[in-house]
Design a protein around this motif. Structure first.
Motif, PDB file in Angstrom:
ATOM      1  N   SER A 141       0.816  -1.222   0.000  1.00 12.84           N
ATOM      2  CA  SER A 141       0.000   0.000   0.000  1.00 12.84           C
ATOM      3  C   SER A 141       0.845   1.265   0.000  1.00 12.84           C
ATOM      4  O   SER A 141       0.347   2.336  -0.326  1.00 12.84           O
ATOM      5  CB  SER A 141      -0.909   0.022   1.238  1.00 12.84           C
ATOM      6  OG  SER A 141      -1.694  -1.137   1.298  1.00 12.84           O
ATOM      7  N   GLN A 187      -0.892   6.040  -7.341  1.00 14.02           N
ATOM      8  CA  GLN A 187      -2.128   5.403  -6.895  1.00 14.02           C
ATOM      9  C   GLN A 187      -3.019   5.008  -8.073  1.00 14.02           C
ATOM     10  O   GLN A 187      -3.744   4.009  -8.015  1.00 14.02           O
ATOM     11  CB  GLN A 187      -2.887   6.331  -5.945  1.00 14.02           C
ATOM     12  CG  GLN A 187      -2.322   6.350  -4.542  1.00 14.02           C
ATOM     13  CD  GLN A 187      -2.273   4.967  -3.915  1.00 14.02           C
ATOM     14  OE1 GLN A 187      -3.265   4.245  -3.892  1.00 14.02           O
ATOM     15  NE2 GLN A 187      -1.104   4.596  -3.419  1.00 14.02           N
ATOM     16  N   ARG A 190      -1.610   1.796  -9.184  1.00 18.16           N
ATOM     17  CA  ARG A 190      -1.872   0.741  -8.198  1.00 18.16           C
ATOM     18  C   ARG A 190      -3.334   0.285  -8.255  1.00 18.16           C
ATOM     19  O   ARG A 190      -3.620  -0.909  -8.137  1.00 18.16           O
ATOM     20  CB  ARG A 190      -1.530   1.222  -6.786  1.00 18.16           C
ATOM     21  CG  ARG A 190      -1.765   0.121  -5.748  1.00 18.16           C
ATOM     22  CD  ARG A 190      -1.288   0.480  -4.358  1.00 18.16           C
ATOM     23  NE  ARG A 190      -1.552  -0.637  -3.482  1.00 18.16           N
ATOM     24  CZ  ARG A 190      -2.612  -0.763  -2.684  1.00 18.16           C
ATOM     25  NH1 ARG A 190      -3.532   0.212  -2.650  1.00 18.16           N
ATOM     26  NH2 ARG A 190      -2.796  -1.832  -1.947  1.00 18.16           N
ATOM     27  N   GLN A 191      -4.269   1.209  -8.414  1.00 16.40           N
ATOM     28  CA  GLN A 191      -5.678   0.818  -8.487  1.00 16.40           C
ATOM     29  C   GLN A 191      -5.928  -0.099  -9.677  1.00 16.40           C
ATOM     30  O   GLN A 191      -6.712  -1.050  -9.591  1.00 16.40           O
ATOM     31  CB  GLN A 191      -6.569   2.065  -8.572  1.00 16.40           C
ATOM     32  CG  GLN A 191      -6.653   2.854  -7.281  1.00 16.40           C
ATOM     33  CD  GLN A 191      -7.165   2.020  -6.125  1.00 16.40           C
ATOM     34  OE1 GLN A 191      -8.127   1.271  -6.253  1.00 16.40           O
ATOM     35  NE2 GLN A 191      -6.520   2.148  -4.966  1.00 16.40           N
ATOM     36  N   LEU A 194      -4.360  -3.354  -8.665  1.00 16.75           N
ATOM     37  CA  LEU A 194      -5.087  -3.944  -7.539  1.00 16.75           C
ATOM     38  C   LEU A 194      -6.367  -4.631  -8.004  1.00 16.75           C
ATOM     39  O   LEU A 194      -6.763  -5.676  -7.458  1.00 16.75           O
ATOM     40  CB  LEU A 194      -5.411  -2.858  -6.512  1.00 16.75           C
ATOM     41  CG  LEU A 194      -5.922  -3.310  -5.148  1.00 16.75           C
ATOM     42  CD1 LEU A 194      -4.910  -4.211  -4.455  1.00 16.75           C
ATOM     43  CD2 LEU A 194      -6.210  -2.085  -4.274  1.00 16.75           C
ATOM     44  N   ARG A 207      -1.178 -11.515   0.473  1.00 11.39           N
ATOM     45  CA  ARG A 207      -1.459 -10.663   1.631  1.00 11.39           C
ATOM     46  C   ARG A 207      -0.906 -11.300   2.914  1.00 11.39           C
ATOM     47  O   ARG A 207      -0.448 -10.594   3.821  1.00 11.39           O
ATOM     48  CB  ARG A 207      -2.953 -10.381   1.736  1.00 11.39           C
ATOM     49  CG  ARG A 207      -3.452  -9.463   0.612  1.00 11.39           C
ATOM     50  CD  ARG A 207      -4.886  -9.004   0.782  1.00 11.39           C
ATOM     51  NE  ARG A 207      -5.190  -7.957  -0.185  1.00 11.39           N
ATOM     52  CZ  ARG A 207      -5.847  -8.149  -1.327  1.00 11.39           C
ATOM     53  NH1 ARG A 207      -6.290  -9.366  -1.637  1.00 11.39           N
ATOM     54  NH2 ARG A 207      -6.072  -7.142  -2.153  1.00 11.39           N
ATOM     55  N   ASP A 241       1.052   3.020   5.596  1.00  8.00           N
ATOM     56  CA  ASP A 241      -0.093   2.424   4.894  1.00  8.00           C
ATOM     57  C   ASP A 241       0.057   0.909   4.798  1.00  8.00           C
ATOM     58  O   ASP A 241      -0.935   0.170   4.853  1.00  8.00           O
ATOM     59  CB  ASP A 241      -0.251   3.036   3.508  1.00  8.00           C
ATOM     60  CG  ASP A 241      -0.775   4.469   3.567  1.00  8.00           C
ATOM     61  OD1 ASP A 241      -1.333   4.847   4.607  1.00  8.00           O
ATOM     62  OD2 ASP A 241      -0.607   5.201   2.579  1.00  8.00           O
ATOM     63  N   ASN A 242       1.303   0.427   4.627  1.00  7.59           N
ATOM     64  CA  ASN A 242       1.534  -1.023   4.642  1.00  7.59           C
ATOM     65  C   ASN A 242       1.187  -1.610   6.006  1.00  7.59           C
ATOM     66  O   ASN A 242       0.552  -2.668   6.098  1.00  7.59           O
ATOM     67  CB  ASN A 242       3.004  -1.325   4.325  1.00  7.59           C
ATOM     68  CG  ASN A 242       3.310  -1.236   2.846  1.00  7.59           C
ATOM     69  OD1 ASN A 242       2.505  -1.607   1.999  1.00  7.59           O
ATOM     70  ND2 ASN A 242       4.483  -0.732   2.520  1.00  7.59           N
ATOM     71  N   SER A 245      -2.684  -1.732   6.440  1.00 11.31           N
ATOM     72  CA  SER A 245      -3.343  -2.803   5.684  1.00 11.31           C
ATOM     73  C   SER A 245      -2.978  -4.168   6.245  1.00 11.31           C
ATOM     74  O   SER A 245      -3.815  -5.089   6.266  1.00 11.31           O
ATOM     75  CB  SER A 245      -2.987  -2.716   4.197  1.00 11.31           C
ATOM     76  OG  SER A 245      -1.596  -2.865   3.989  1.00 11.31           O
TER      77      SER A 245
END
Length: 376
Positions: A141, A187, A190-191, A194, A207, A241-242, A245
């Protein structure tokens, strides 16, 4: 042209270097974004929004947030500004955050009709192994290091060459302001990746590995480094952020002990970060989910209680932390808890405060950690 003409100068734009003799590569960054609205990205949004018949002001915080959410990418900003005719900047922020807005424009042609089309075009030009790595890296993230990518992604031996290919194609950014070097995605990129990771059967395993890596990284540091090292604090800020998450994933998969380990190792960030409410909520969620919260987790909850004015929670939590630390044989946490409990009681219960200070000094000398002894 270069062979036939005498001394030509060619200015070319491309997603990657041309790799020809005499080439000088200049990487063009996204547009600058300042919180006060005085920036090229905000100016572009306001200009295009007004041209579309909408209303936008440079001083509007929602306009700044839109530009930040879109990473300062000019095409993304132009496509978003085209929506200003039918929704306010504040409404557009909500749509962007929910993923509901379609960033496209019918009058544009080819791949520039939408952000999705541009990213899909770049994606289609990648070889299969590089495209696969881009999907896996979306699990991060907030960026990553070489070591982290090799620990989390499939095919660790080929990660460097595949990562280099993604950097060359301008899909991955490199930051040399950190040691070790960190990599990240915009981002918007990444989206895109993702959405493909979420549909990948390896998503849960990736994950899990991401959580495993962060737990390993946190527990590789001594308690003194975790609590008092500027280097550790800098890494925590870069990986916030990592961490968030990973903690949420740990809670979702009943790995409460790992969530507690991560937050317990994050004391330095909690003590001085600008996001105390979010950190407090994460810590409270882990405490609530734990049968027996560790001493270190109780200690990690304290700075944000102070930042949020929850002073009535400080003394009971310090007493709980001290009792748990002694029961767990966690000497560093016992020293820390006794030291701060002594400080908290100094004016109201000086006799007990003195005993606690003596206990902290005695345990600190026996443990031998210079960071803790200096604190005590």
């Amino acid at each position: 042209v270069l062979d036939l003409a005498e001394g030509p100068v060619v200015l070319a734009t491309s997603r990657e270097a041309l790799e020809i003799d005499g080439e000088h590569v200049v990487r063009v960054p996204p547009l600058a974004i300042n919180d006060d609205g005085a920036s090229a990205a905000v100016d572009l949004f306001v200009e295009r929004a007004r041209a579309a018949g909408g209303h936008a002001e440079p001083s509007d915080p929602a306009v700044v947030e839109i530009c930040q959410r879109l990473d300062g990418v000019p095409l993304a900003i132009e496509l978003a500004a085209a929506r200003a005719a039918v929704m306010s900047p504040a409404e557009l922020v909500v749509q962007l955050n929910s993923g509901l807005v379609d960033l496209s424009m019918r009058r544009r042609r080819g791949r520039h009709r939408s952000l999705e089309a541009v990213l899909r075009w770049s994606w289609d030009l990648l070889d299969e192994s590089a495209a696969d790595l881009l999907v896996q890296l979306a699990v991060f993230s907030a960026g990553w290091t070489f070591e982290a990518a090799q620990a989390v992604c499939d095919g660790p031996e080929s990660v460097p060459s595949r990562l280099n290919a993604l950097v060359a194609c301008s899909l991955i950014e490199v930051s040399d302001t950190f040691t070790p070097t960190r990599f990240s995605m915009l981002q918007t990129v990444r989206q895109f990746a993702l959405s493909r990771l979420d549909a990948d059967p390896r998503a849960a395993e990736l994950r899990d590995r991401h959580l495993d890596w962060l737990v390993h990284h946190a527990t590789s540091r001594s308690i003194g480094e975790q609590w008092f090292s500027d280097d550790w604090s800098d890494q925590l800020r870069a990986d916030f952020d990592n961490l968030r998450s990973a903690v949420n994933h740990a809670l979702d998969t009943d790995r409460v002990a790992d969530a507690a380990t991560l937050l317990g190792a994050s004391y330095a960030l909690m003590a001085d970060d600008a996001r105390p409410r979010e950190l407090h909520q994460l810590t409270e969620a882990v405490i609530d989910a734990s049968d027996e919260p560790s001493a270190r987790l109780w200690l990690a909850s304290l700075p944000n209680c102070i930042s949020l004015g929850l002073h009535h929670l400080i003394e009971p939590r310090l007493r709980t932390a001290l009792r748990r630390a002694i029961d767990e044989g966690d000497e560093p946490s016992a020293v820390h808890a006794a030291t701060f409990l002594s400080s908290a009681l100094a004016t109201t219960q000086p006799a007990e405060a003195t005993k606690l200070a003596d206990m902290a000094l005695d345990r600190g000398r026996r443990f031998g950690d210079p960071h803790l002894l200096t604190l005590t």
